[in-house]
Write a protein that holds these residues in place. Sequence first.
Motif, mmCIF file in Angstrom:
data_model
loop_
_atom_site.group_PDB
_atom_site.id
_atom_site.type_symbol
_atom_site.label_atom_id
_atom_site.label_comp_id
_atom_site.label_asym_id
_atom_site.label_seq_id
_atom_site.Cartn_x
_atom_site.Cartn_y
_atom_site.Cartn_z
ATOM 1 N N SER A 1 0.858 -1.177 0.000
ATOM 2 C CA SER A 1 0.000 0.000 0.000
ATOM 3 C C SER A 1 0.885 1.215 0.000
ATOM 4 C CB SER A 1 -0.884 0.013 1.254
ATOM 5 O OG SER A 1 -2.146 -0.500 0.987
ATOM 6 N N ALA B 1 -3.125 11.591 -4.056
ATOM 7 C CA ALA B 1 -3.680 10.820 -5.180
ATOM 8 C C ALA B 1 -5.043 10.237 -4.851
ATOM 9 C CB ALA B 1 -2.716 9.700 -5.578
ATOM 10 N N VAL B 2 -5.880 11.009 -4.193
ATOM 11 C CA VAL B 2 -7.245 10.570 -3.920
ATOM 12 C C VAL B 2 -8.075 10.863 -5.161
ATOM 13 C CG1 VAL B 2 -9.249 11.032 -2.503
ATOM 14 C CG2 VAL B 2 -7.016 10.964 -1.463
ATOM 15 N N TRP B 3 -8.682 9.816 -5.757
ATOM 16 C CA TRP B 3 -9.345 9.977 -7.042
ATOM 17 C C TRP B 3 -10.543 10.904 -6.935
ATOM 18 C CZ3 TRP B 3 -8.417 4.561 -5.696
ATOM 19 C CH2 TRP B 3 -7.188 4.112 -6.192
ATOM 20 N N HIS C 1 -13.033 11.561 -8.852
ATOM 21 C CA HIS C 1 -14.346 11.218 -9.369
ATOM 22 C C HIS C 1 -15.035 10.136 -8.540
ATOM 23 C CE1 HIS C 1 -11.483 8.389 -11.010
ATOM 24 N NE2 HIS C 1 -12.455 7.581 -11.346
ATOM 25 N N MET C 2 -14.410 9.743 -7.420
ATOM 26 C CA MET C 2 -15.041 8.740 -6.561
ATOM 27 C C MET C 2 -15.290 9.332 -5.186
ATOM 28 S SD MET C 2 -12.961 5.289 -7.201
ATOM 29 C CE MET C 2 -11.769 5.167 -8.473
ATOM 30 N N PHE D 1 -11.639 0.891 -2.936
ATOM 31 C CA PHE D 1 -11.023 0.477 -4.202
ATOM 32 C C PHE D 1 -10.077 -0.719 -4.078
ATOM 33 C CE2 PHE D 1 -10.165 1.428 -8.603
ATOM 34 C CZ PHE D 1 -8.868 1.006 -8.804
ATOM 35 N N PRO D 2 -9.073 -0.679 -3.195
ATOM 36 C CA PRO D 2 -8.154 -1.831 -3.127
ATOM 37 C C PRO D 2 -8.894 -3.131 -2.831
ATOM 38 C CG PRO D 2 -7.337 -0.013 -1.804
ATOM 39 C CD PRO D 2 -8.718 0.337 -2.188
ATOM 40 N N LYS E 1 -12.063 -3.799 -3.611
ATOM 41 C CA LYS E 1 -12.866 -4.202 -4.762
ATOM 42 C C LYS E 1 -12.001 -4.905 -5.786
ATOM 43 C CE LYS E 1 -16.561 -0.802 -4.616
ATOM 44 N NZ LYS E 1 -16.699 0.606 -4.966
ATOM 45 N N ILE E 2 -10.777 -4.375 -5.972
ATOM 46 C CA ILE E 2 -9.871 -4.974 -6.947
ATOM 47 C C ILE E 2 -9.517 -6.396 -6.534
ATOM 48 C CG2 ILE E 2 -7.599 -4.822 -7.985
ATOM 49 C CD1 ILE E 2 -9.236 -2.701 -9.007
ATOM 50 N N ARG F 1 -7.207 4.530 2.973
ATOM 51 C CA ARG F 1 -7.161 3.647 1.813
ATOM 52 C C ARG F 1 -5.960 2.715 1.887
ATOM 53 N NH1 ARG F 1 -6.567 6.627 -3.808
ATOM 54 N NH2 ARG F 1 -4.595 7.202 -2.811
ATOM 55 N N ALA F 2 -4.862 3.236 2.434
ATOM 56 C CA ALA F 2 -3.644 2.427 2.459
ATOM 57 C C ALA F 2 -3.703 1.305 3.487
ATOM 58 C CB ALA F 2 -2.438 3.325 2.727
ATOM 59 N N GLU G 1 -0.161 10.539 -10.838
ATOM 60 C CA GLU G 1 -0.232 9.906 -9.516
ATOM 61 C C GLU G 1 -1.528 9.140 -9.334
ATOM 62 O OE1 GLU G 1 0.485 12.100 -6.026
ATOM 63 O OE2 GLU G 1 2.654 11.959 -6.251
ATOM 64 N N TYR G 2 -2.611 9.604 -9.981
ATOM 65 C CA TYR G 2 -3.867 8.879 -9.848
ATOM 66 C C TYR G 2 -3.709 7.473 -10.387
ATOM 67 C CZ TYR G 2 -6.136 13.329 -8.871
ATOM 68 O OH TYR G 2 -6.502 14.521 -8.323
ATOM 69 N N ALA H 1 -1.340 5.342 -8.144
ATOM 70 C CA ALA H 1 -2.037 4.861 -6.949
ATOM 71 C C ALA H 1 -2.874 3.640 -7.300
ATOM 72 C CB ALA H 1 -2.912 5.970 -6.384
ATOM 73 N N VAL I 1 -0.623 0.679 -7.673
ATOM 74 C CA VAL I 1 -0.149 0.156 -6.397
ATOM 75 C C VAL I 1 -1.227 -0.666 -5.716
ATOM 76 C CG1 VAL I 1 0.344 0.885 -4.051
ATOM 77 C CG2 VAL I 1 1.633 1.857 -5.920
ATOM 78 N N PHE I 2 -2.472 -0.220 -5.833
ATOM 79 C CA PHE I 2 -3.542 -0.923 -5.145
ATOM 80 C C PHE I 2 -4.109 -2.077 -5.949
ATOM 81 C CE2 PHE I 2 -3.464 1.342 -1.409
ATOM 82 C CZ PHE I 2 -3.382 2.698 -1.644
ATOM 83 N N GLY I 3 -3.417 -2.459 -7.000
ATOM 84 C CA GLY I 3 -3.754 -3.741 -7.617
ATOM 85 C C GLY I 3 -4.437 -3.713 -8.964
ATOM 86 N N PRO J 1 -13.527 7.692 -16.588
ATOM 87 C CA PRO J 1 -14.363 8.624 -15.804
ATOM 88 C C PRO J 1 -13.779 10.024 -15.759
ATOM 89 C CG PRO J 1 -14.077 6.572 -14.611
ATOM 90 C CD PRO J 1 -13.186 6.499 -15.800
ATOM 91 N N LEU J 2 -12.446 10.116 -15.623
ATOM 92 C CA LEU J 2 -11.842 11.439 -15.563
ATOM 93 C C LEU J 2 -11.826 12.111 -16.926
ATOM 94 C CD1 LEU J 2 -8.943 10.883 -13.033
ATOM 95 C CD2 LEU J 2 -10.967 12.252 -12.726
ATOM 96 N N TYR K 1 -19.020 14.634 -9.871
ATOM 97 C CA TYR K 1 -17.920 15.036 -8.995
ATOM 98 C C TYR K 1 -17.416 16.428 -9.304
ATOM 99 C CZ TYR K 1 -14.471 14.102 -12.686
ATOM 100 O OH TYR K 1 -13.730 14.106 -13.845
#
Lengths: 277, 371, 284
Positions: B80, B87-89, B91-92, B100-101, B103-104, B148-149, C179-180, C183, C186-188, C201-202, C279
């Motif tokens: 993580s 880097a917080v998205w 649009h969510m 997110f992690p 769900k993936i 998130r991490a 970075e988006y 990230a 990194v999270f898979g 989406p963006l 958003y």
Amino acid sequence: MNQETKFMLKRLAFYAFIFTVVAWIVIPIIISTLYGFALPKDYYDPKKVIPTSFTIKYVKTLLFTLGALDGIKNSVIVALITIAISFAFGIPAGYAVAKFIFPGKDTIKLSIVALRMFPIPVMAIPLVILYIKLNLIDTLLGVALAHTAMALPFVVLITSSIFAGVSTELEEAGMVFGLTRLGSFFRITLPLALPGLAAAAMFTFVMSWNEVFVASILTLSHRTLPAQILSIMAGASGGAAPDYYKFAAAFIMILPAITFIFFARKYLVTMWGITLK
Amino acid sequence: MVEVRLENLKKYFDKGRVKAVDGVNLTIKDGEFLVLLGPSGCGKTTTLRMIAGLETPTGGKIWFGERDVTYLPPKDRNISMVFQSYAVWPHMTVYDNIAFPLKIKKYPKDEIDKRVKWAAELLQIEELLDRYPAQLSGGQRQRVAVARAIVVEPDVLLMDEPLSNLDAKLRVTMRAEIKKLQTKLKVTTIYVTHDQVEAMTMGDRIAVMNKGKLLQVGPPTEVYLKPNSIFVATFIGAPEMNLLEVSVKEKDDSIILEGEGFEIPLSRDFKELLERYIDKTVVFGIRPEHMTIEGISSLEHVKRSTTIEGTVDFIEALGTDTIVHANIGSGQIIKVKLPGHIPLEVGSKVKIVIDLDNIHVFDKDTEKAII
Amino acid sequence: MKVKSSYIPYLLILPAFAYLLFFVGYPLVQALYTAFTQNGQFSLATVRKTFADPYFWEALKYTIALAGVIVPTQVGLALILALAVNRAFKGKDLTIYVLTIPLTISDVAAGLIWYSMLSPSGFLNKLLLKIGLINQPIYFFGYQYRHMEFLAIVLAELWRATSIVFVIILAGLQMISNEYLEAAEVFGADYWTRLRKIVIPLLKPSIQSALIIRTLFAMQIFGIVWILAGRDIPILAGEGFYRLTELKEYDVASIYALVIAGLSLLLGALYIKFMKAEYLEVRR
């Protein structure tokens, strides 16, 4: 298949894709230019995919006998007038949007963009009636005025971001050392904005140069190049001129536009990014 | 919960001309909070990115426990990361960002819900779950990034200067919170920063880097009290350690350090170490907080000391401490840090007391510590 | 200094704004007047005349059909191109420059160029003949080959106007912070998941802009059709043009213009309604 080969294959596929796309864009231009300069016998010869003997005869005829040269002259004049008027109105507006805060600013910006979206035929067709009354019909000035209306929103938006890019502190330094606000604009802001403005001017030129609908409606004998070409070549089934004239015409039309944009290419993507905001 | 081992890790750019990371060997223990500390450009972020898999090493290996992860893509490493700009998205929603992690990795829906709420609670952002990032402050967004991490249980948690974009007060609060969180979760954490206060307060161990090389690794007190080089000595501690050029001389069967206008006697134990430096120049170092001024305050636990004379050149009154700049002759200024408010005047003569148990001597050329 | 000044900014903007308002407002009013009045009185006679003409409905049909085929294809193509090009590779700048060349080419020129590709003695036919894939040239032009003319127009428009969409989407793509994506990595998330859940989406605002711009311009399609098919494939702008210049029927021409305007407005509003990115709307 190990990692390395997979990697190489992916790269190969990628470059093949890029090559195909570039070819798809470039080949038609090359072909039509070649055909524009080809001898009819080569063109009509089914065995010669690429012509081998060339002539400038048809380009010449187009320019001189069929009036394309006049068309070019008219187009240039219209484009230059368009740039002059649209910059004269647009630059002050762009500067105001860039450097001032005032109520209604966002609405004004939005409406300028909305006005750009306005369909051209709706503007041009009724304009004919007005122009007849004002004796502007069939004049280059008339076309230029219409082109200016089309170019203004673009000019305002682009110049506003160009000016926003010139640091306000530089202007203020000018004023501290003795210039008026206007003086500061001419001696500091404008020179620094020059490259961006030059690019904007080139884009405006190309837009005016290529515009065909309004020009065709508003002129009869003083036609711009696209209007003229349209009247000569229109309608594949009833087209007055033989094929090779068409290609010669295409060449004449695209040459200035392509050269211009070559010089302004760096600004292209950034400009769209800016207008998006 | 994994041990991370870096074996001779290298990253070169520009056909080898730029050595961003130049042979780093480091073992991070399972459950440890290790801080990678160094100035900008020292290679710490590049090292972190290689551990993440966002950069491919030019040489060397990275081990997570028994696994060689050197060339594995990030998604296969079970890590993580908290990014510098979060880097917080955008649009969510906050909920979706944290989920997110999970769900993936295809966790079942109720499990996801449970964990997201658990993480949000730990970071105190439960009321923000259905908001969008644009509606949050920087500090709140940072908490989302941390939530998130931790929501997946990563083997390794990486943090790239997560506090540098926060204002000072928030930074202090978050420092404590992150450290407490890590102690509670016991996840192996690698934390990159250029702020030595952060490193000293948060790290179980600090790894100091400069110019692509790892200079020293150790617990904060060790790195502080026993720096192995001039760089580490001056990078840690504020104000910086005082450095003076002196010569090593023999005097009456013992060694002294002779400077311009002063002398520092050394204990006989150091004779061996300094023998080869006799009549040569070395660099003498002493931290501002390891000195005091005679008559003003005293260092109670100081066993051995010596005095140097000087004139007060400048005084920085910081409220909690005072830093006295003293001229000890020939323009050499040393800084002395004293607690509280010190009623001294510029120009007054002072006697500076040096704690001889906390002096440092460095080789002038290699810059490595001798004492 | 952003000056909170009283009237100066308004003064500076006024000429441009007034100019635009005139050139949009006057024609609009004039068109409405010409179309809906006869002898000074409100009348639907012109409307009836226009609707009675079969060419009107053909033009409406073809304009929408062309837009319906061309615009989505362009957006799809441009998306693929922008994604492909948005990485570092040798010749990136040159590729982007080439991909934007069609922006400088007018629709008339584009029509002429594609004529050289698709005419009976054109490049495509000669090439296929030479390779032996066909025995006779494929006819793209001429009234009896109307469906082929449609295809020719689609091809030429795809060639010419995809660049606009490409530039818009590329600009939008470049604004997505790397970075988006890191990230997500990194999270898979693998490449396709990142594409679906982060990039697209963006990109929604850019895609929406591109769709609006292209659709509005597609309603006004003129030069390229006129060159490649003449009146074989009637389109709204073309019929308006013909009515005005050949038959001098100002009123009917105005109706055509207003129909174009109306369609544009309707489609624009639909896009905005259905492609809202929530958003972006929220505020702190």
